[in-house]
Scaffold this motif. Structure first.
Motif, short mmCIF file in Angstrom:
data_model
loop_
_atom_site.label_atom_id
_atom_site.label_comp_id
_atom_site.label_asym_id
_atom_site.label_seq_id
_atom_site.Cartn_x
_atom_site.Cartn_y
_atom_site.Cartn_z
N PHE A 11 -34.29 -86.70 -5.03
CA PHE A 11 -34.48 -86.02 -6.31
C PHE A 11 -34.82 -84.57 -5.94
CE2 PHE A 11 -36.03 -90.43 -6.69
CZ PHE A 11 -35.02 -90.92 -7.47
N PHE A 14 -38.01 -84.75 -3.64
CA PHE A 14 -38.29 -85.94 -2.85
C PHE A 14 -37.00 -86.48 -2.26
CE2 PHE A 14 -38.31 -90.55 -2.51
CZ PHE A 14 -39.40 -90.75 -1.69
N ASN A 34 -49.13 -93.26 -3.35
CA ASN A 34 -48.37 -92.91 -4.56
C ASN A 34 -47.32 -91.87 -4.18
OD1 ASN A 34 -51.43 -92.98 -6.37
ND2 ASN A 34 -49.78 -94.44 -6.56
N GLY A 35 -46.10 -92.12 -4.66
CA GLY A 35 -45.04 -91.14 -4.40
C GLY A 35 -44.38 -91.27 -3.04
N ALA A 36 -44.74 -92.30 -2.27
CA ALA A 36 -44.16 -92.47 -0.93
C ALA A 36 -42.68 -92.86 -0.98
CB ALA A 36 -44.93 -93.53 -0.15
N GLY A 37 -42.26 -93.43 -2.12
CA GLY A 37 -40.85 -93.81 -2.26
C GLY A 37 -40.64 -95.32 -2.36
N LYS A 38 -41.69 -96.06 -2.62
CA LYS A 38 -41.58 -97.53 -2.66
C LYS A 38 -40.65 -97.98 -3.78
CE LYS A 38 -46.06 -98.02 -3.17
NZ LYS A 38 -46.42 -96.57 -3.19
N SER A 39 -40.88 -97.46 -4.99
CA SER A 39 -40.03 -97.88 -6.12
C SER A 39 -38.59 -97.40 -5.91
CB SER A 39 -40.55 -97.29 -7.44
OG SER A 39 -41.84 -97.76 -7.69
N THR A 40 -38.44 -96.22 -5.32
CA THR A 40 -37.10 -95.70 -5.06
C THR A 40 -36.36 -96.63 -4.10
OG1 THR A 40 -37.99 -93.49 -5.35
CG2 THR A 40 -35.84 -93.65 -4.28
N HIS A 184 -50.11 -102.09 -4.06
CA HIS A 184 -51.28 -101.32 -3.62
C HIS A 184 -52.44 -102.27 -3.34
CE1 HIS A 184 -49.69 -97.32 -4.34
NE2 HIS A 184 -49.22 -97.73 -5.49
N1 LIG Z 1 -35.71 -90.20 -11.51
C1 LIG Z 1 -36.45 -89.34 -10.79
N2 LIG Z 1 -36.26 -88.01 -10.92
C2 LIG Z 1 -37.00 -87.15 -10.17
N3 LIG Z 1 -37.94 -87.51 -9.27
C3 LIG Z 1 -38.15 -88.83 -9.14
C4 LIG Z 1 -37.43 -89.81 -9.88
N4 LIG Z 1 -37.87 -91.03 -9.51
C5 LIG Z 1 -38.83 -90.83 -8.57
N5 LIG Z 1 -38.99 -89.52 -8.36
C6 LIG Z 1 -39.91 -88.92 -7.39
O1 LIG Z 1 -39.70 -89.56 -6.16
C7 LIG Z 1 -40.92 -89.72 -5.45
C8 LIG Z 1 -41.10 -91.17 -5.06
O2 LIG Z 1 -41.32 -91.93 -6.23
P1 LIG Z 1 -41.54 -93.48 -6.18
O3 LIG Z 1 -41.76 -93.92 -7.59
O4 LIG Z 1 -40.43 -94.11 -5.44
O5 LIG Z 1 -42.88 -93.61 -5.34
P2 LIG Z 1 -43.84 -94.87 -5.16
O6 LIG Z 1 -44.15 -94.98 -3.71
O7 LIG Z 1 -43.24 -96.06 -5.82
O8 LIG Z 1 -45.13 -94.38 -5.95
P3 LIG Z 1 -46.26 -95.22 -6.77
O9 LIG Z 1 -47.12 -95.87 -5.73
O10 LIG Z 1 -46.99 -94.13 -7.49
O11 LIG Z 1 -45.57 -96.17 -7.68
C9 LIG Z 1 -42.02 -89.19 -6.37
O12 LIG Z 1 -42.35 -87.90 -5.96
C10 LIG Z 1 -41.37 -89.19 -7.73
O13 LIG Z 1 -41.90 -88.17 -8.54
#
Ligand SMILES: Nc1ncnc2c1ncn2[C@@H]1O[C@H](COP(=O)(O)OP(=O)(O)OP(=O)(O)O)[C@@H](O)[C@H]1O
Length: 287
Positions: A11, A14, A34-40, A184
Motif C-alpha cells: 500500500f 507499507f 500492530n501494523g506488522a502485516g498479519k491481516s495482509t 495478539h
Molecule cells: N487497504 C489498505 N490500504 C492502505 N493501507 C493498508 C490497507 N490495508 C492495510 N494497510 C496498511 O498495511 C499495514 C499492515 O496492516 P495489517 O492490517 O496487515 O497489519 P496487522 O499486523 O494485521 O495489524 P493489527 O495487529 O493492528 O491487526 C498497516 O500499516 C496498514 O495501515
C-alpha cells in the motif's frame, strides 16, 4: 502445504515482502505488532487479495491454474467480518454453505453444536452479542472442512470459556489440516497446542519455525516474584512481561539474564515470554 515465493504486496506506506515461506500442516500462530502485516498476509493466503509479484502454491496447485479449486479448500475468517445482520444464525451458515456448494444440513447442525450456537439458531444476527457473532464468524470458516483454515484474531470478543473452547477446537482440527491464526493473545495458547510460530515485523518474516525452536536458546530467563509497589520504580530497567497489583504488592514476571534478587524464582517461559524476548519488547516499555 502452502509455499510463497518472492511475494510482494504493498500500500502507500507499507509493503509485505516474503522471499520464501513454506507453511506446513498443523497450527501456526501468526504474531507481530500492530501494523506488522498479519491481516495482509492472511488475506493473501486466503486469495482475497492477490500478490503484485511472486507466486503462491497450495499443495502443488498454482493460483493461475487452480484458483476455484484452491478457494474450495479454503476457510477464512477475516478480522471484523461483517455478517448478514438480518439473517438468522442458521440461515447465515446455510447461505454461506450453499455458496461453497454444501447442501448437507447435518454439517450446519454440527457447527451450531460445536460453537454452542444452537440456542441462537433462529435469532437474527443483529440481535446477538459480539461474542455470539464472533462464534458464528469462526464457525463459517469451518464449513466444508477446509484443508487451509485462516483465522484473523478469532479470540476477539470471546469470554474466557469460549476462548478455551475455540482454542481446543482449533488445536484438534490442526492435527489434520493447515491452520494459520493471527493473534495478539499468545498467552492463551498452550505450547503443546501450537506447532509453529510465524513472526512478522514491518512486513517481513522474522521467524517461522517450531515452537520448540521458538523457546530454545532464549537469551534471557523468566523470573516471577512479588515486590512492594514502592519498589516498582527501581525495577523499571528490568523487562517486566506481566504485572498484577495485589494491595500494596506487585506480582511480577520479568525477563532478565539473572534473578534481580532472592525474592524471584525462575519459571518456565511461555510463548508470550518468548515473544517479548525475541522482539525486545515487554510491557515495561509501554509504561
Ligand atoms: N487497504 C489498505 N490500504 C492502505 N493501507 C493498508 C490497507 N490495508 C492495510 N494497510 C496498511 O498495511 C499495514 C499492515 O496492516 P495489517 O492490517 O496487515 O497489519 P496487522 O499486523 O494485521 O495489524 P493489527 O495487529 O493492528 O491487526 C498497516 O500499516 C496498514 O495501515
Amino acid at each position: 502445504m502452502i509455499t510463497l515465493h518472492d511475494i510482494s504486496l504493498g500500500f502507500d506506506e507499507f509493503h509485505l515482502v516474503v522471499e520464501h515461506l513454506h507453511l506446513q500442516a498443523g497450527l501456526t500462530l501468526l504474531v507481530g505488532r500492530n501494523g506488522a502485516g498479519k491481516s495482509t498476509l492472511l488475506s493473501l493466503l486466503a486469495t482475497a487479495s492477490m500478490p503484485e509479484k511472486g507466486n503462491i502454491i497450495y499443495a502443488g496447485k498454482t493460483l493461475e491454474t487452480s484458483l476455484p479449486l484452491i478457494r474450495s479448500h479454503m476457510g477464512y475468517m477475516p478480522s471484523g467480518l461483517e455478517l448478514y445482520e438480518e439473517m438468522t444464525v442458521e440461515r447465515q451458515l446455510g447461505y454461506l454453505a450453499e455458496l461453497k456448494g454444501i447442501y448437507d444440513k447435518q454439517e450446519i447442525n454440527i457447527l451450531l453444536s460445536e460453537f454452542e450456537l444452537e440456542s441462537f439458531r433462529k435469532r437474527k444476527l443483529r440481535t446477538l452479542s459480539q461474542g455470539v457473532k464472533q462464534r458464528a464468524a469462526i464457525a463459517q470458516a469451518f464449513l466444508g472442512s477446509p484443508a487451509f483454515l485462516l483465522l484473523d484474531e478469532p479470540l476477539n470478543h470471546l469470554d474466557i470459556l469460549e476462548r478455551k473452547r475455540v482454542i481446543s477446537m482449533v488445536a484438534r482440527y490442526a492435527k489434520r489440516h493447515l491452520i494459520v491464526v493471527a493473534t495478539h493473545e499468545l498467552s492463551e495458547w498452550g505450547n503443546e497446542q501450537v506447532e509453529r510460530i510465524l513472526w512478522l515485523d514491518r512486513g517481513r518474516v522474522h521467524f517461522y519455525d517450531t515452537v520448540e525452536r521458538w523457546m530454545r536458546h532464549l537469551p534471557e530467563r523468566v523470573w516471577a516474584g512479588s515486590v512492594p509497589l514502592a519498589e516498582l520504580e527501581s525495577l523499571d530497567k528490568q523487562r517486566i512481561s506481566q504485572l498484577k497489583l495485589l494491595g500494596n504488592q506487585a506480582e511480577i514476571r520479568l525477563l532478565a539474564r539473572q534473578a534481580p534478587d532472592d525474592r524471584f524464582v525462575e519459571v518456565q517461559p511461555t510463548l508470550e515470554d518468548a515473544y517479548f524476548i525475541h522482539t525486545g519488547t515487554a510491557i515495561s516499555s509501554f509504561y
